[in-house]
Design a protein around this motif. Sequence first.
Motif, short mmCIF file in Angstrom:
data_model
loop_
_atom_site.label_atom_id
_atom_site.label_comp_id
_atom_site.label_asym_id
_atom_site.label_seq_id
_atom_site.Cartn_x
_atom_site.Cartn_y
_atom_site.Cartn_z
N TRP A 61 0.82 -1.21 0.00
CA TRP A 61 0.00 0.00 0.00
C TRP A 61 0.85 1.25 0.00
O TRP A 61 2.02 1.24 0.38
N ASN A 62 0.22 2.33 -0.31
CA ASN A 62 0.81 3.64 -0.15
C ASN A 62 1.01 3.89 1.36
O ASN A 62 0.23 3.39 2.15
N SER A 64 0.53 5.95 3.80
CA SER A 64 -0.51 6.35 4.75
C SER A 64 -1.50 5.21 5.00
O SER A 64 -1.90 4.94 6.12
N ILE A 65 -1.88 4.53 3.93
CA ILE A 65 -2.83 3.44 4.08
C ILE A 65 -2.16 2.23 4.72
O ILE A 65 -2.77 1.51 5.51
N ALA A 68 -2.45 2.33 8.42
CA ALA A 68 -3.79 1.96 8.88
C ALA A 68 -3.98 0.45 8.81
O ALA A 68 -4.47 -0.18 9.76
N ALA A 69 -3.54 -0.13 7.70
CA ALA A 69 -3.68 -1.58 7.53
C ALA A 69 -2.85 -2.30 8.58
O ALA A 69 -3.27 -3.31 9.15
N GLY A 72 -4.63 -2.47 11.81
CA GLY A 72 -5.71 -3.45 11.75
C GLY A 72 -5.19 -4.87 11.84
O GLY A 72 -5.76 -5.71 12.55
N LEU A 73 -4.07 -5.13 11.15
CA LEU A 73 -3.51 -6.48 11.17
C LEU A 73 -2.94 -6.81 12.54
O LEU A 73 -3.02 -7.95 13.00
N THR A 75 -4.13 -5.92 15.32
CA THR A 75 -5.28 -6.35 16.13
C THR A 75 -5.55 -7.83 15.92
O THR A 75 -5.74 -8.59 16.87
#
Lengths: 115, 586
Positions: A61-62, A64-65, A68-69, A72-73, A75
């Motif tokens: 991903w870029n 910034s994303i 975020a990913a 989430g991962l 978690t």
Amino acid sequence: MMIVISALLLMWMGFVALATTMAKHQDALGSKLFTTRQQYAWQAAGWILLALSLGPCLLRWNPSIALAAWCGLLTIATMALGLMFTYTPRLIGMVKMVIGVVNTFTHRPAAQVSG
Amino acid sequence: MRVDGKPEGLRQSMSWVHTYSGLLMGWLLYAIFFTGTFSYFRNEINDWMRPELHTSVEDEHTLARVLATLNSVAPDSENWSITLPGPRQVAVSASYREPNTDPENSRASTKRLTLDASTGEEVQARETRASGFFYRFHFELHGIPRIWGRWIVGIATMLMFVAIISGVITHKKIFSDFFTFRPKKGQRSWLDAHNATAVLALPFHIVITFSGLLLLTGTILPYGSQGVYESGSNFRGNRGNTGMQSAREVTAPELPSASQNPPIVTALTPMLEEAQRQWPVNGVGSVTIDAPNTSRLMVTLNERNSASLLSGGRGGGRSLRFDGTTGKVITPETPAATQETSVIRKIRTVIVTIHEGRFAGPLIRSLLFLSGVLGTFMAASGMVLWVVKRLPERRKLGRTPFAHRLVEILNVGAIAGLSVAFAMLFWMNRLLPADMEGRGEWEIHGFFIAWGLCALHPLLCSHRKAWLHQMALATLMYALLPVLNALTGGSSLVHSLINGQQSLASVDIILLGMAALHGSVVWWLLKKPAPQPAPRAARAPRPARAAPASASATPAARTRNKTTDASASLPSSAALATDAVLEKAT
């Protein structure tokens, strides 16, 4: 998909390494008798693995994303390990064996360390 | 806040703040989290709710068909724009601007069409308001003036923020309890579950709550924008009050059947190949054609799903612009038009974009959804914990105080009831006649009627039974929905998986997941022995099973845990009996 799996694996291993130094999981992971040095080493390994797990995300991903990913991962990886501690003691037993093997290969006798 | 006036530590006072900031708005926050979590899939759910679209399957000729249709409907239009099916939509959406219209009113002249990807023909889908309803509910509720709804949600969000921060301070052992979940131990287990769902998705919770507040600032603190703009209505935060649903209601004219491939299709083929070569991963997501059927023809191809958070998630992707007559690239890869924006604006964009998940591909969307589920569970477990934690107090009193019973009733109605009501939305969507007058309204009425009944039901039976009945009902309703989908003209899960209709498949899978989630609660409730006059016999196998997890606990602590477990979520009289016997045993 491979990227996600590799990130999750790195995270999971990182968390296992960190858990070896936590009082609650030392019985399960067989890390009760670790020397202080070993504890530091495992902790460092844990953080390094967690940092490395950002790598695959950045590939996919870029930036910034990717961050975020990554959160989430993380978690998912922690949840997985937490549930494994509770519900799959056998799998954790296998992890314990691996930790033992890694430890015997990397262990330096205490005399050399203090001397 | 101690009644006896003794001093207390930071942690204790924070614990108090946490309990009551959480409880006061807890039921509302639960509903906001629940509907907000599903809002990540609202486009998908909107597809699911219009089975007329389910025959739409994309293939390599889809674009050609769409162009043929547009060519026959609007050959003289000055602009066509086409969004191809993707992970979030199953049909093609197209729009065209009508020529020779009043220049002062350009918006009204744009016509929108929904086209079936496998035939290229226009689809007239049924009226459904369900997905828009729960999306709007999560930030402005329903049935009250919009501005009030936003105020209430804003206040609840603020309390959520307070609860998160005070919760982190209250939680004594974040790191040593990081991977810990101890099941079958009553209050301990509920606390573990509450902590785990809170801590493990903490970044999500903080960001989502804070950004939720930011999104509502336009309503709650409008003074800044009012000062800058004259009416304040130009500011993004207030956009919902003005525009938003304008162009959607425009209906399209009757379509003649699609003709032969127009010349534009042959012109487009090499352009699409070029785009595919440049963006092998994401491919082309949308096509804009300026001045079709003229010599000024211009084609813009946009990459699917390649935004960054800074671009606000829309239109930030790469695009290719071609001269239609020569087929040459005019500007190779134009990056997003980078306007000079202030740092504050950028920070706002990033935070808001994360909240809305507009950037998210299927994977990140499911991660966000999962974090949302954890947050929803966190809210629910917190409220159950309030009840479970007060069981000893209740036992000492020998009766159930009114407030405790009230919280119990509200818990069942708000938590289990919402699940049933939400499933009801889907059922209403399929069971109401497709051409019924005002069916969109009735979907929403169905939701509230179901929720209201579920709120009354716990008055009629014991706490445990109320949970059991409603959870079982919810399980059944969710589990049967994919079946109902296939039976009422929708695309079955097998069909949508085979044909790559991701949006439809993901909704069916989520519904099955909901069924599994509720089913496991039912299973857990059933396995938990019902209140019995001879509690010791019923409890006998317990300690053996719980032993490995509680090896380090002292015997006394173990007994205490067991006691709480026995009475957790049971009616107080039975719990009292259980407890008396156990306490004597110790």
